[in-house]
Design a protein around this motif. Structure first.
Motif, PDB file in Angstrom:
ATOM      1  N   LEU A 162     -20.070  30.662   4.598  1.00  0.00           N
ATOM      2  CA  LEU A 162     -19.079  31.666   4.195  1.00  0.00           C
ATOM      3  C   LEU A 162     -18.429  31.270   2.880  1.00  0.00           C
ATOM      4  N   LEU A 163     -18.146  29.983   2.741  1.00  0.00           N
ATOM      5  CA  LEU A 163     -17.498  29.532   1.515  1.00  0.00           C
ATOM      6  C   LEU A 163     -18.435  29.723   0.305  1.00  0.00           C
ATOM      7  N   GLN A 164     -19.714  29.527   0.490  1.00  0.00           N
ATOM      8  CA  GLN A 164     -20.660  29.706  -0.613  1.00  0.00           C
ATOM      9  C   GLN A 164     -20.724  31.180  -1.043  1.00  0.00           C
ATOM     10  N   ALA A 165     -20.521  32.025  -0.040  1.00  0.00           N
ATOM     11  CA  ALA A 165     -20.576  33.457  -0.374  1.00  0.00           C
ATOM     12  C   ALA A 165     -19.191  34.009  -0.684  1.00  0.00           C
ATOM     13  N   HIS A 166     -18.162  33.202  -0.630  1.00  0.00           N
ATOM     14  CA  HIS A 166     -16.788  33.692  -0.783  1.00  0.00           C
ATOM     15  C   HIS A 166     -16.444  33.971  -2.244  1.00  0.00           C
ATOM     16  N   ASP A 167     -15.636  34.979  -2.436  1.00  0.00           N
ATOM     17  CA  ASP A 167     -15.127  35.326  -3.783  1.00  0.00           C
ATOM     18  C   ASP A 167     -13.834  34.568  -3.973  1.00  0.00           C
ATOM     19  N   TRP A 168     -13.822  33.540  -4.854  1.00  0.00           N
ATOM     20  CA  TRP A 168     -12.663  32.674  -5.048  1.00  0.00           C
ATOM     21  C   TRP A 168     -11.743  33.155  -6.153  1.00  0.00           C
ATOM     22  N   SER A 169     -12.008  34.364  -6.618  1.00  0.00           N
ATOM     23  CA  SER A 169     -11.211  34.816  -7.757  1.00  0.00           C
ATOM     24  C   SER A 169      -9.750  34.960  -7.376  1.00  0.00           C
ATOM     25  N   GLY A 170      -9.476  35.274  -6.213  1.00  0.00           N
ATOM     26  CA  GLY A 170      -8.072  35.451  -5.815  1.00  0.00           C
ATOM     27  C   GLY A 170      -7.442  34.206  -5.234  1.00  0.00           C
ATOM     28  N   PHE A 171      -8.192  33.106  -5.196  1.00  0.00           N
ATOM     29  CA  PHE A 171      -7.639  31.884  -4.611  1.00  0.00           C
ATOM     30  C   PHE A 171      -6.807  31.184  -5.669  1.00  0.00           C
TER      31      PHE A 171
END
Length: 852
Positions: A17-26
């Motif tokens: 899930l983390l590999q596919a996660h969009d981190w732009s908002g983190f």
């Protein structure tokens, strides 16, 4: 947007899930840009199988591993990287204090924290063990929180269920109707007790005490020892309905309770006994009910037994009544009742015994035996069975013994050999008394020791009395029949005796009327008539004499009489018949004068009748002996002949009225059969007695008269001269003689006065007491058979008077038995003399008293 996730080497759903996660908002960007502390912690968390989470930054962004994802259930995967309070708004109230504290740099650990969580679309409570660790930046500031989350809901619920179960068990333990306790260790220290146990013991505060300290009154009742054995052996012990005495009230007496119980050892896994579980119930009420039921059952059984016994006794009494009603012969009555009593009581021997108080002998007859013992018949001295035993029968008391071999009355060497030889080990003897005298007894013997029941004794006494009444009735009826027969015989005899003189009188009258008689013939006829009239007058006089004597109309003039003179007068009266029949009459008389108190005419009549009787029944030329003997108390006159004798069966009735007819059938001797009856009656009026003895028909007869001797002063002088060896005491005494027989008292007084003593005489006990008080005697000679107070009571009262307390008391009695001697000595007498008193012995005794 960067996808640089290669730094996380772990596999799993969260990493994918983390590999596919969009981190732009983190806020801190993708993992490649994270601080090293965050990266290292997160990498560690991903590799762990324990539920872990990570909160970072001011918004507390949520990162977690696969194990934690399982906890948050449907919140995953949307919860990944979101602010914590958005994911878990329901936990804010419970979790915020711990999170804020950790953010201050203080690690926090909480076990079994209860949290309200939403799962599967519904709120539920869950429990977690949480470890909060602060994550610091390089500068040391806290930038996040690393949390290990172990859900313990299952364990907490299991523990709670276990706690509930334990609580319930405790309540059950406490509320159990039976008593329970747990004791630990070798000393049995109370660890647990329930209310029922405390109620049984009647005290509180047992916990922590040893049983021996808590209930010391149980010592010696076996319970402490039982606990010790259970602890030592590891084997349980069970008791049912056992008693225990407890001091339930400190100020009261111990109370007995009854308990059922189990002492169960508590055995640990290693096999060692660490304590004992005590469980049981107080069954006192049940025990009391059982006891009451048992008592009621016993009473019922006893009532049934008594009813059956009563029915048996009633049947026995009916049988006895039928038997007595249908039997007329005394010996048949004795025999049948003995058998009936023996079979009913199941004893080995039943017999009747007739008692002769003068000879102290008992004659047994009418035996019933069950086959295991021999019959007992014949005449025996009462001493063989114990004089004291027969003395109790003389008093009218039923004699009972359950074990003769052990009873002091029968186990002595003078009595037990007799009983043992007869196989008598237990016995009941019922006396049959008439007019205060023992005449017979019913003897019940058994060959084994036996406890005689009261109802058996009553039955035996009733049977004895009814049997003896029937025997007496039978004997009385037989006596009436015999008397009636003798009356008929007497009337026939009287007619015969009257016709004998009437025949010559009648013939003489007819001759005188028929012919003219000369003087000689008239004189001869007149003499015949005179002789026959004199004979008839004698017959009528005899009849009138007997009538007066039997009705008590004869007066005896009690004056001193010299028996030699009486003998001389009697011999003179019978001389004609003796000479006519050519009898040889011999007289054996003592040299000294012998005196009695009596009527001269009647005493001559007694001897005349006996001599006439001897002459009448002794053939011509026969021998007749008149003998006189005397001792200190009695005179014995005996008339003996060698005539026709008397049959054995007639001898007991020879003194009855009209008995002469049975003695001779040919009537050759004549007479009405009144002479011996007159002898008996007149002798008894002189306080004497008469006896008859004959060895049988053709062997002669002996008639003996016993009279009380009277001492005249001349007699005393002669006796003192004839007995030179009799000592005379030196010194004098004041003597008190108490005897209701005035003549006996006077003669003894004359004798003692002649010895120089001062003598006082009284005939009644009460006057004697008063006189002894006024004129205190040195010696009292007391008759035992006094009419108002007997001699024993008089002795006790003399001892109680100060004036006579030290006087010497001498009992004078007609009874010489050992028990009589013991009785008078117990009453206070110093000495015991038997009538007739041995004067030499009395003089020696008085001499000893003077000397002392």
């Amino acid at each position: 947007m960067s996808r640089d996730h290669h730094s996380f080497s772990s596999n799993g759903e969260v990493k994918a899930l983390l590999q596919a996660h969009d981190w732009s908002g983190f806020p801190i960007g993708p993992p490649g840009e994270w601080p090293s502390a965050l990266r290292a912690t997160f990498a560690l968390m991903l590799d762990s199988n324990l539920p872990m989470r990570l909160l970072w930054g001011s918004e507390l962004r949520l990162l977690y591993n696969d194990a934690y994802a399982e906890i948050i259930d449907v919140k995953h995967p949307a919860a990944l990287t979101r602010p914590y309070w958005e994911v878990w708004p329901e936990l804010e109230q419970d979790m915020r204090p711990m999170i804020e504290r950790t953010l201050t740099g203080v690690p926090t650990f909480s076990e079994n924290v209860e949290l309200q969580v939403c799962r599967h679309g519904r709120a539920e409570r869950a429990w977690f063990t949480l470890s909060f660790t602060p994550i610091r930046e390089d500068d040391g500031s806290v930038a996040g929180i690393f949390t290990t989350c172990m859900e313990t809901t299952g364990r907490v619920l299991a523990e709670r269920r276990q706690g509930d179960a334990n609580e319930q068990l405790h309540r059950l333990f406490e509320q159990a109707p039976g008593f329970m306790a747990v004791v630990r260790g070798q000393e049995h220290v109370y660890e647990l007790v329930n209310a029922a146990y405390l109620q049984l013991m009647g005290r509180q505060n047992l916990i922590g005490k040893t049983v021996r300290d808590a209930v010391p009154e149980v010592e010696g009742q076996g319970y402490f020892e039982m606990l010790d054995r259970v602890y030592a052996s590891g084997s349980r012990s069970v008791g049912h309905g056992l008693p225990v005495k407890l001091q339930r009230d400190p100020d009261g007496e111990p109370v007995e309770r009854f308990v059922n119980f189990v002492f169960q050892p508590i055995i640990e896994v290693d096999g060692n006994v660490t304590g004992i579980f005590i469980e049981g119930s107080d069954v006192t009420e049940q025990h009391q009910i059982q006891q009451e039921l048992a008592r009621l059952n016993r009473e019922l059984a006893e009532k049934v037994q008594r009813l059956e016994a009563a029915e048996g006794r009633q049947a026995f009494q009916l049988q006895l009544a039928d038997l007595l009603r249908s039997s007329s012969d005394p010996w048949e009555i004795f025999s049948k009742t003995s058998a009936l009593v023996g079979r009913y009581l199941n004893v080995c021997r039943v017999l009747y015994g007739e008692y002769d108080i003068e000879t102290q002998r008992v004659t047994y007859h009418s035996n019933y035996v069950d086959g295991t013992v021999a019959e007992l018949k014949g005449t025996y001295p009462t001493a063989s069975f114990g004089l004291k035993n027969f003395a109790s029968l003389e008093r009218g008391a039923t004699w009972i013994c359950s074990n003769l071999a052990e009873d002091p009355r029968t186990s002595g060497p003078d009595t037990w050999p007799t009983f043992e030889a007869l196989n008598v080990h237990s016995a009941v003897v019922v006396p049959l008394n008439r007019d205060g005298a023992l005449i017979a007894s019913l003897f019940i013997n058994h060959s084994k020791p036996r406890e005689w029941r009261n109802e058996e004794i009553l039955l035996i006494e009733d049977a004895a009395e009814r049997t003896w009444n029937a025997v007496e009735r039978s004997r009385a009826e037989a006596a009436l029949r015999q008397a009636d027969q003798r009356k008929d015989e007497f009337l026939a005899m009287l007619a015969h005796e009257l016709r004998n003189p009437l025949a010559p009188i009648s013939a003489a009258a007819e001759i005188m009327g028929m012919v003219q008689m000369d003087g000689a013939s008239l004189k001869q006829t007149s003499e015949i008539i005179t002789r026959q009239v004199r004979h008839m007058t004698g017959l009528v006089d005899d009849l009138l004499d007997v009538s007066r004597v039997t009705r008590g109309l004869v007066h005896i003039d009690q004056t001193p009489q010299d028996l030699k003179s009486i003998v001389s007068n009697a011999v003179e009266q019978v001389r004609p018949i003796m000479e006519t029949r050519r009898h040889h009459l011999a007289l054996h008389l003592p040299h000294e004068s012998i005196h009695v108190a009596g009527d001269q005419k009647r005493l001559v009549q007694i001897l005349t009748n006996l001599l006439n009787n001897a002459a009448r029944y002794t053939p011509e030329g026969g021998n007749i002996l008149l003998q006189m003997e005397a001792d200190d108390g009695h005179v014995v006159l005996a008339v003996q002949d060698d005539g026709i004798g008397i049959a054995q069966e007639l001898q007991p009735r020879v003194f009855d009225l009209f008995a002469q007819a049975e003695r001779s059938s040919d009537r050759s001797q004549g007479g009405l059969g009144l002479g011996l009856a007159l002898v008996k009656s007149l002798t008894e009026l002189h306080d004497g007695k008469v006896a008859c003895f004959s060895e049988g028909l053709g062997k002669g007869s002996r008639f003996t008269v016993y009279l009380p001797r009277l001492f005249e002063s001349g007699d005393l002088s002669e006796r003192r001269q004839s007995d030179a060896s009799m000592p005379t005491p030196a010194g004098t005494l004041r003597l008190l003689i108490v005897d209701d027989n005035a003549d006996a008292a006077q003669m003894l007084a004359m004798f003692l006065e002649a010895l120089g003593h001062q003598v006082l005489v009284e005939h009644g006990s009460r006057r004697a007491l008063e006189r002894a008080r006024i004129e205190p005697p040195d010696v009292c000679l007391l008759d035992i058979g006094l009419p108002d107070l007997d001699g024993n009571e008089l002795a006790r009262r003399l001892r109680a008077q100060s004036e006579t307390a030290r006087a010497v008391l001498i009992a004078v009695t007609g009874y010489g038995q050992e028990q009589e001697r013991e009785k008078v000595l117990a009453a206070g007498f110093d000495h015991h003399l038997v009538k007739p008193v041995d004067m030499a012995k009395l003089i020696a005794l008085l001499a000893e008293i003077i000397k002392s």
